[in-house]
Design a protein around this motif. Structure first.
Motif, short mmCIF file in Angstrom:
data_model
loop_
_atom_site.label_atom_id
_atom_site.label_comp_id
_atom_site.label_asym_id
_atom_site.label_seq_id
_atom_site.Cartn_x
_atom_site.Cartn_y
_atom_site.Cartn_z
N VAL A 174 69.81 5.50 17.38
CA VAL A 174 68.93 4.53 16.72
C VAL A 174 69.52 4.11 15.37
O VAL A 174 69.58 2.92 15.05
CB VAL A 174 67.51 5.11 16.53
CG1 VAL A 174 66.69 4.26 15.60
CG2 VAL A 174 66.83 5.26 17.87
N SER A 175 70.00 5.08 14.60
CA SER A 175 70.56 4.73 13.29
C SER A 175 71.86 3.94 13.44
O SER A 175 72.11 2.99 12.68
CB SER A 175 70.81 5.99 12.46
OG SER A 175 71.84 6.77 13.03
N ARG A 176 72.66 4.27 14.44
CA ARG A 176 73.91 3.53 14.68
C ARG A 176 73.59 2.10 15.10
O ARG A 176 74.25 1.16 14.65
CB ARG A 176 74.70 4.25 15.78
CG ARG A 176 76.00 3.61 16.14
CD ARG A 176 77.06 3.94 15.15
NE ARG A 176 78.32 3.42 15.65
CZ ARG A 176 79.27 3.00 14.87
NH1 ARG A 176 79.15 3.09 13.56
NH2 ARG A 176 80.37 2.52 15.38
N HIS A 177 72.61 1.93 15.95
CA HIS A 177 72.21 0.59 16.39
C HIS A 177 71.74 -0.25 15.22
O HIS A 177 72.08 -1.44 15.11
CB HIS A 177 71.12 0.69 17.46
CG HIS A 177 70.69 -0.62 18.00
ND1 HIS A 177 69.64 -1.32 17.48
CD2 HIS A 177 71.20 -1.38 19.00
CE1 HIS A 177 69.50 -2.45 18.14
NE2 HIS A 177 70.43 -2.51 19.08
N ARG A 178 70.96 0.34 14.34
CA ARG A 178 70.47 -0.40 13.16
C ARG A 178 71.62 -0.85 12.27
O ARG A 178 71.66 -1.99 11.81
CB ARG A 178 69.50 0.45 12.36
CG ARG A 178 68.15 0.57 12.99
CD ARG A 178 67.22 1.39 12.12
NE ARG A 178 65.94 1.58 12.80
CZ ARG A 178 65.06 2.46 12.44
NH1 ARG A 178 65.28 3.25 11.40
NH2 ARG A 178 63.94 2.56 13.10
N SER A 179 72.57 0.05 12.02
CA SER A 179 73.67 -0.30 11.13
C SER A 179 74.55 -1.39 11.76
O SER A 179 74.98 -2.32 11.08
CB SER A 179 74.51 0.93 10.77
OG SER A 179 75.22 1.40 11.89
N LEU A 180 74.81 -1.28 13.06
CA LEU A 180 75.63 -2.30 13.72
C LEU A 180 74.89 -3.63 13.80
O LEU A 180 75.52 -4.70 13.70
CB LEU A 180 76.04 -1.83 15.11
CG LEU A 180 77.03 -0.67 15.15
CD1 LEU A 180 77.28 -0.25 16.59
CD2 LEU A 180 78.32 -1.00 14.45
N SER A 181 73.58 -3.60 13.95
CA SER A 181 72.80 -4.84 13.99
C SER A 181 72.86 -5.55 12.65
O SER A 181 72.96 -6.78 12.60
CB SER A 181 71.35 -4.54 14.36
OG SER A 181 71.26 -4.05 15.66
N LYS A 182 72.80 -4.79 11.56
CA LYS A 182 72.89 -5.41 10.22
C LYS A 182 74.25 -6.05 10.02
O LYS A 182 74.35 -7.17 9.50
CB LYS A 182 72.64 -4.36 9.14
CG LYS A 182 71.21 -3.92 9.04
CD LYS A 182 71.04 -2.85 7.98
CE LYS A 182 69.62 -2.30 7.96
NZ LYS A 182 69.46 -1.22 6.98
N LYS A 183 75.31 -5.37 10.44
CA LYS A 183 76.66 -5.93 10.29
C LYS A 183 76.80 -7.20 11.13
O LYS A 183 77.37 -8.20 10.67
CB LYS A 183 77.71 -4.92 10.74
CG LYS A 183 77.92 -3.79 9.78
CD LYS A 183 78.98 -2.83 10.29
CE LYS A 183 79.14 -1.64 9.37
NZ LYS A 183 80.15 -0.69 9.86
#
Length: 84
Positions: A30-39
């Motif tokens: 979940v945290s990885r998905h959020r960070s990649l979505s922001k990028k």
């Protein structure tokens, strides 16, 4: 079919470890998905800003190439005074 022995009881420590790693993996995902979505959102925003300039440049290049092609065809057809 062979007779299999009864399954062994799994230690509570092993069960806890398995569930802990599963839960940790889900949280990490979940945290990885959020960070990649922001990028990716930042990249899309930059592309949106530059899209208009790219499209204008491509349209200009396409018009220039079309004009050059018409001039070459006119020259090949023997037309001397052709102006597109």
């Amino acid at each position: 079919m062979a007779d299999l022995p009864a399954p062994l009881k799994v230690s509570p420590l092993i069960k806890f470890g398995r569930w802990s790693f599963l839960f940790a993996g889900v949280l990490w995902g979940v945290s990885r998905h959020r960070s990649l979505s922001k990028k990716e959102a930042a990249i899309r925003e930059v592309e949106e800003k530059t899209r208009a300039a790219k499209e204008a440049k491509l349209a200009e290049e396409k018009a220039r190439l079309a004009k050059a092609e018409l001039m070459d065809l006119a020259k090949a057809a023997g037309i001397q005074d052709f102006k597109p």
